[in-house]
Every structure is written in structure tokens, then in C-alpha cells.
Design a protein around this motif. Structure first.
Motif, PDB file in Angstrom:
ATOM      1  N   THR A 156       1.870-100.025 127.132  1.00 12.43           N
ATOM      2  CA  THR A 156       1.028 -98.817 127.146  1.00 12.43           C
ATOM      3  C   THR A 156       0.594 -98.422 128.563  1.00 12.43           C
ATOM      4  N   PRO A 157       0.240 -97.134 128.742  1.00  8.10           N
ATOM      5  CA  PRO A 157      -0.142 -96.625 130.070  1.00  8.10           C
ATOM      6  C   PRO A 157      -1.663 -96.660 130.271  1.00  8.10           C
ATOM      7  N   TRP A 158      -2.088 -96.181 131.447  1.00  5.20           N
ATOM      8  CA  TRP A 158      -3.502 -96.289 131.814  1.00  5.20           C
ATOM      9  C   TRP A 158      -4.320 -95.032 131.507  1.00  5.20           C
ATOM     10  N   ASN A 159      -3.685 -93.938 131.119  1.00  5.38           N
ATOM     11  CA  ASN A 159      -4.464 -92.685 131.082  1.00  5.38           C
ATOM     12  C   ASN A 159      -5.366 -92.564 129.857  1.00  5.38           C
ATOM     13  N   LEU A 160      -4.921 -93.117 128.715  1.00  2.77           N
ATOM     14  CA  LEU A 160      -5.759 -93.159 127.507  1.00  2.77           C
ATOM     15  C   LEU A 160      -5.597 -94.591 126.961  1.00  2.77           C
ATOM     16  N   PRO A 161      -6.181 -95.567 127.642  1.00  2.00           N
ATOM     17  CA  PRO A 161      -5.773 -96.959 127.404  1.00  2.00           C
ATOM     18  C   PRO A 161      -5.916 -97.443 125.951  1.00  2.00           C
ATOM     19  N   LEU A 162      -7.133 -97.400 125.410  1.00  2.00           N
ATOM     20  CA  LEU A 162      -7.296 -97.949 124.054  1.00  2.00           C
ATOM     21  C   LEU A 162      -6.756 -96.981 123.002  1.00  2.00           C
ATOM     22  N   TYR A 163      -6.940 -95.719 123.245  1.00  2.00           N
ATOM     23  CA  TYR A 163      -6.482 -94.647 122.343  1.00  2.00           C
ATOM     24  C   TYR A 163      -4.980 -94.790 122.064  1.00  2.00           C
ATOM     25  N   LEU A 164      -4.182 -94.963 123.136  1.00  2.00           N
ATOM     26  CA  LEU A 164      -2.734 -95.021 122.933  1.00  2.00           C
ATOM     27  C   LEU A 164      -2.277 -96.397 122.450  1.00  2.00           C
ATOM     28  N   ALA A 165      -3.002 -97.452 122.847  1.00  2.68           N
ATOM     29  CA  ALA A 165      -2.634 -98.784 122.348  1.00  2.68           C
ATOM     30  C   ALA A 165      -2.866 -98.850 120.836  1.00  2.68           C
ATOM     31  N   THR A 166      -4.022 -98.368 120.383  1.00  4.87           N
ATOM     32  CA  THR A 166      -4.342 -98.454 118.949  1.00  4.87           C
ATOM     33  C   THR A 166      -3.445 -97.537 118.117  1.00  4.87           C
ATOM     34  N   TRP A 167      -2.941 -96.487 118.726  1.00  2.68           N
ATOM     35  CA  TRP A 167      -2.019 -95.555 118.057  1.00  2.68           C
ATOM     36  C   TRP A 167      -0.721 -96.267 117.674  1.00  2.68           C
ATOM     37  N   LYS A 168      -0.426 -97.373 118.386  1.00  4.09           N
ATOM     38  CA  LYS A 168       0.754 -98.185 118.061  1.00  4.09           C
ATOM     39  C   LYS A 168       0.368 -99.422 117.241  1.00  4.09           C
ATOM     40  N   ILE A 169      -0.768-100.037 117.618  1.00  4.27           N
ATOM     41  CA  ILE A 169      -1.159-101.295 116.948  1.00  4.27           C
ATOM     42  C   ILE A 169      -1.395-101.059 115.452  1.00  4.27           C
ATOM     43  N   ALA A 170      -2.113 -99.990 115.121  1.00  2.00           N
ATOM     44  CA  ALA A 170      -2.503 -99.771 113.712  1.00  2.00           C
ATOM     45  C   ALA A 170      -1.282 -99.623 112.791  1.00  2.00           C
ATOM     46  N   PRO A 171      -0.306 -98.750 113.109  1.00  2.00           N
ATOM     47  CA  PRO A 171       0.836 -98.664 112.191  1.00  2.00           C
ATOM     48  C   PRO A 171       1.709 -99.918 112.199  1.00  2.00           C
ATOM     49  N   ALA A 172       1.817-100.585 113.382  1.00  2.00           N
ATOM     50  CA  ALA A 172       2.638-101.808 113.437  1.00  2.00           C
ATOM     51  C   ALA A 172       2.029-102.877 112.527  1.00  2.00           C
ATOM     52  N   LEU A 173       0.695-103.008 112.563  1.00  2.00           N
ATOM     53  CA  LEU A 173       0.032-103.995 111.694  1.00  2.00           C
ATOM     54  C   LEU A 173       0.113-103.565 110.233  1.00  2.00           C
ATOM     55  N   ALA A 174      -0.071-102.280 109.976  1.00  2.00           N
ATOM     56  CA  ALA A 174      -0.036-101.809 108.581  1.00  2.00           C
ATOM     57  C   ALA A 174       1.265-102.216 107.908  1.00  2.00           C
TER      58      ALA A 174
END
Ligand code: NAD
Length: 488
Positions: A156-174
Motif C-alpha cells: 500500500t501507498p502513503w497518501n491514504l495509508p489506513l483507508y487504502l490498506a483496509t480497502w484490501k484487508i477487509a475483502p481479503a479476510l471476508a
């Protein structure tokens, strides 16, 4: 920049349910860009830590402790993550602001609530994810189910750090996967903290791992090469996407890329300027202009060009730049010295090839903080580097146009194709423009509006694949077709 040391926090890796240092004990400094001080000491991971994290993720996946839970059970955990994140909103918002330099109003009202919403959304949406079934004739039926992939690498990049990380983490975990996340080295704080929050919400050890470190030749590259990692979901620069694709080719990983952008914002003379102008200001300068979806090129019909340019300059001059932790600050610091220097090199081009009407300089009073005064640039040639390359800073070029064809040509003139906005009251023109613009997302008389079920991503050099709703759930799963023959 002379760097002073605050009382830095320690950010280790999170592997197999525990925070751990690097085997080498090596660390790197994370700088608070608003103050120029070291605010965190971060573990510098490499091949060894990626090996450990991928191994832990694979073991957790194979044990079935998460992958074999029911969708309802996994989604209940994701819902708890959303609750916990909202309970700790202030702490996460402050941490993100200190790490990244963006205003606290954006992290507390934008980034962190949206991060919680990413978990809430997928906790609900994934439960109605539909698998396919075709009854072909009276003796034959085909079903297509989705299974988790296994170990997913997220970068993930630095511009929207948690926003963009969670955008991937949530569906991957689901979908039941295990994860190794490599956050951007400039902003590792919130993702590293998130790990313990996921554990508190009920994500089993080994299912979610964070390895901190750099990209090329470091943890990022090791992740993209690792044989246990079956997919890479990456958000960042187009050049990095190309490098990852080359490295990942040997192990044929499934890839999803959200890459750079150079969004066109097009205002026709019949637009509602009371809406269009303030929105164009936000589209250009929000998050210090460091948004992939930014309206980073403004094209204005010549009849209203002067009026719009004057109003944009007025707005830009009034943007309050300063301490990101102050509640009335509208624009904070750029993320790193290196990035500030890159943006300033483009401002040198603007001085040479065009005319800067306001801003465009480093704010001396706020040094050693990394603050730039928001700038508006005119008189550039359409094919100048300033118009075509992604600058990713608080600087907006404006160009006039006479016809729809010209506006379309300008909009499509970069290698990017992520997003665009069109402002007009004429529905037929809107139809012609939206069908002519080569971009993955187009806004009509608005900017940044999102429904998380819709596909998110870019055409051309802006990406590969889509995120959002079922697009994310499909990426983070493998299809398996099972065909039945039966006697009726
Ligand atoms: P970047 O590509 O420099 O880095 C992103 C991540 O990739 C970091 O974690 C970095 O360590 C890692 N990395 C770098 N080189 C690597 C390599 N060779 N192998 C593996 N990992 C590597 O991007 P950035 O500067 O952090 O972010 C800004 C860029 O991100 C801009 O181009 C912006 O447009 C883009 N972006 C795109 C979207 C989108 O949705 N399309 C969203 C946000 C940002």
C-alpha cells in the motif's frame, strides 16, 4: 532537513500474532513531516521477515482456523473491527496525521471513519455474495463456487495509508484468506497498530501479518517474489506496478493494480459555477493534492475561462496551510522531503514553461515542516511535462478549450485513465463526454462521490482490474466449477 528526535514510538513487525523486531535488529526512522522530527522507529524488514510472515500465514490458512469458518462468522469479526476502530477513532486519526502530515479534520472525518466503513461494508456485503448455479438440462447442473486463494500479499501507498490498506484487508479476510501486508515506509504507523485491533476483534494468530520495510530490494520485493504468496494487491505508482509485474511473473501470481492518475476536470460554460469552482478547489488541493483521483488538470470553456481562473486563484490564496493537528487547518504538510523536492522540480518547470498565478513556493515560516503554498499555473502547452505527468502535489494547471472535441482530446492526452469530472447541464453533451473519456471512473457535476459496490480502478496506465463490491471479493477468491450429472 535537520532531523530532531521526539519521543519516538516503536513500530515492529506483526507476525503470527506477536509484535517482533527484525532478525537483524535494523530499524529506520519515520519522520513527522509537519515538524521534521522523528516520531517513530520502525523495524526494517527484508527476506527473513517475509519468509516468517508468509510461513505463518500459510500455516494459519491450512489449519482452517479462519479459512474454514463460515462467512457469517468471519463477517461478525469484521463488524467488530469496525466497532473497535470507531471506538479508537481519535487515537488513529492523530497517529495518521502525525505520520502523514494531512489535516486532522481529514483523518478524523475522512480516512479513519472510511477505514471502519471498509470493514463494515464488506462484513455486510460479503454475506450476500452470490455464487453461480446453472441447470443446463434435465441431467446436468454446473455450480461455480468461490474459494479463498491462500496467502495474499498487500502493498500500500502513503497518501491514504489506513483507508487504502483496509480497502484490501477487509475483502481479503471476508473471503477467508491469510494476509501479509507491507505498508508504505513513509506511513507505517496505523497499519501496524491495526494488527492488535484485528487480534482483539477475533482474527486468529497468523491470519494477518504486517512486515515493515522498503520496496525495491527489500520487504516489498521479497513479498512479490515469495512462492507461498499467491496474489498481490498493489496500490501505488505505475512504475512500481510494472516492476512488481515483472518480479511476480516467475511465480504467476494473481495481480490487482491501482496505479497513478492525472484526472481531468472539465467545466463547460453552462455549468453551475457555484458548485463547480469550490469542488474544483477541493479536487485539486485536498490531501495536499496527493490523491490518485485528484482533479489535477482543469480545463475550462474559453467563454468562462478568465472568470473561473480568477475565482480559483482567490480560493487557493484563502486555503489555510499549517499545523495539521490544528482543527481549522485546511492543508497540511507534504509527506516526505523527497516528495516535496519532486513537486518543487515541477514548479521550476511551471516557471519556465508557463505562469504561476499564486503560491508555488515552500513556506519558510513553517520549516523544517514540509509545507507548500497551493499554486495555480496557466499558459502551459498541452503537451508539456507539467500537463502530462503525475505530480501528486498542491499545484493545479488550468487550460482553456473551445469545443467538446478539444476538451476530449485534452482529457485523453495522458497515459493515465483513472478518473475525470465533467461539469455541464446538457445531458446529451454529458453522454458524449462520458463515452469519449478513457477513464475507469467519471463524475458528472460532482467529484469523489462513491458507492462501495461499484467498480473502482483505472484504464490505460492507471491500473489492472477493479476493486469494490463483488470485484474485490472475486479478486480475493478462486473460482471452482463443479459439474453434476444426475438422474431426475
Ligand atoms: P510507490 O509505488 O512508490 O510505493 C507504494 C508501495 O510499493 C510502498 O509500500 C513501497 O514500499 C512499495 N514498493 C516500491 N517499490 C516496490 C517494488 N519494487 N516491489 C514491491 N513493492 C514496492 O507509491 P507511493 O509513492 O507510496 O504512492 C503514490 C502513488 O500511488 C501515486 O502514483 C498515486 O497515484 C498512487 N495511488 C493510486 C491509487 C489508486 O487507487 N489508483 C490510490 C492511491 C495512490
Amino acid at each position: 532537513m535537520t532531523v530532531k528526535r521526539d519521543m519516538p514510538i516503536i513500530l515492529d513487525h506483526y507476525i503470527d500474532g506477536r509484535y517482533v523486531q527484525s532478525a537483524s535488529q535494523e530499524t529506520f526512522a519515520s519522520i513527522n513531516p509537519a515538524r521534521g522530527t522523528i516520531h517513530a522507529t520502525v523495524a526494517l524488514g527484508g527476506q527473513e521477515e517475509i519468509d516468517l510472515a508468509a510461513g505463518a500465514a500459510q500455516a494459519a490458512f491450512q489449519s482452517g482456523v479462519w479459512s474454514k469458518k463460515s462467512m457469517a462468522e468471519r463477517c461478525a469479526v469484521l463488524g467488530r473491527v469496525a466497532d473497535l476502530l470507531l471506538e479508537r477513532l481519535d487515537e488513529f486519526a492523530e497517529l495518521e496525521t502525525i505520520d502523514n502530515g494531512k489535516p486532522i479534520t481529514e483523518t478524523s472525518q475522512g480516512d479513519i471513519p472510511r477505514s471502519a466503513q471498509n470493514f463494515r461494508f464488506f462484513s455486510q456485503y460479503a454475506q450476500s455474495f452470490v455464487e453461480e448455479c446453472y441447470t443446463t438440462n434435465q441431467v446436468e447442473r454446473h455450480i461455480a463456487i468461490r474459494e479463498p486463494i491462500g496467502v495474499c500479499g498487500l502493498i500500500t501507498p502513503w497518501n491514504l495509508p489506513l483507508y487504502l490498506a483496509t480497502w484490501k484487508i477487509a475483502p481479503a479476510l471476508a473471503m477467508g484468506n491469510s494476509i501479509v501486508l507491507k505498508p508504505a515506509e513513509a506511513t507505517p504507523a496505523t497499519a501496524t497498530r491495526l494488527a492488535s485491533l484485528l487480534r482483539d476483534a477475533g482474527v486468529p494468530d497468523g491470519v494477518f501479518n504486517v512486515v515493515n520495510g522498503l520496496g525495491a530490494g527489500s520487504a516489498g520485493e521479497a513479498l512479490t517474489r515469495h512462492p507461498l504468496v499467491r496474489s498481490i494487491s498493489f496500490t501505488g505508482e505505475t512504475a512500481t506496478g510494472r516492476a512488481i509485474m515483472r518480479t511476480a511473473a516467475d511465480s504467476l501470481k494473481k495481480l490487482s493494480f491501482e496505479l497513478g492518475g492525472k484526472g481531468a476536470n472539465i467545466i463547460f460554460a453552462d455549468a453551475d459555477l457555484n458548485e463547480a469552482i469550490p469542488t474544483a478547489v477541493r479536487a485539486a488541493f485536498r490531501n495536499q493534492g496527493q490523491i490518485c483521483l485528484a482533479g489535477s488538470r482543469l480545463f475550462v470553456e474559453r467563454k468562462i475561462y478568465k472568470q473561473v481562473v480568477d475565482a480559483m486563484v482567490e480560493h487557493a490564496k484563502n486555503i489555510r496551510v499549517g499545523d495539521p493537528l490544528a482543527p481549522d487547518t485546511q492543508m497540511g504538510a507534504l509527506v516526505t522531503e523527497e516528495h516535496l523536492q519532486k513537486v518543487m522540480s515541477y514548479l521550476d518547470l511551471a516557471k519556465r514553461d508557463g505562469r504561476i498565478l499564486c503560491g508555488g513556493y515552500r513556506i519558510k515560516d513553517l520549516e523544517p515542516g514540509l509545507f507548500l503554498s497551493p499554486s495555480i499555473v496557466v499558459d502551459l502547452a498541452p503537451d508539456s511535462r507539467f500537463m502530462l505527468e503525475e505530480i501528486f502535489g498542491p499545484t493545479l494547471p488550468i487550460l482553456p478549450f473551445d469545443t467538446e472535441e478539444e476538451a476530449l482530446q485534452l482529457a485523453n492526452s495522458t497515459p493515465y485513465g483513472l478518473s475525470a469530472s465533467v461539469w455541464s447541464q446538457d445531458i446529451d453533451r454529458i453522454e458524449r463526454m462520458t463515452s469519449g473519456i478513457k477513464a475507469g471512473m467519471i463524475w458528472v457535476n460532482t467529484w469523489f462521490a462513491r458507492d462501495l459496490r461499484t467498480p473502482f480502478g483505472g484504464q490505460k496506465d492507471s491500473g489492472l482490474g477493479r476493486e469494490g463490491g463483488r470485484y474485490s471479493l472475486e479478486f480475493f477468491s478462486e473460482a471452482k466449477t463443479i459439474s453434476y450429472k444426475y438422474r431426475a
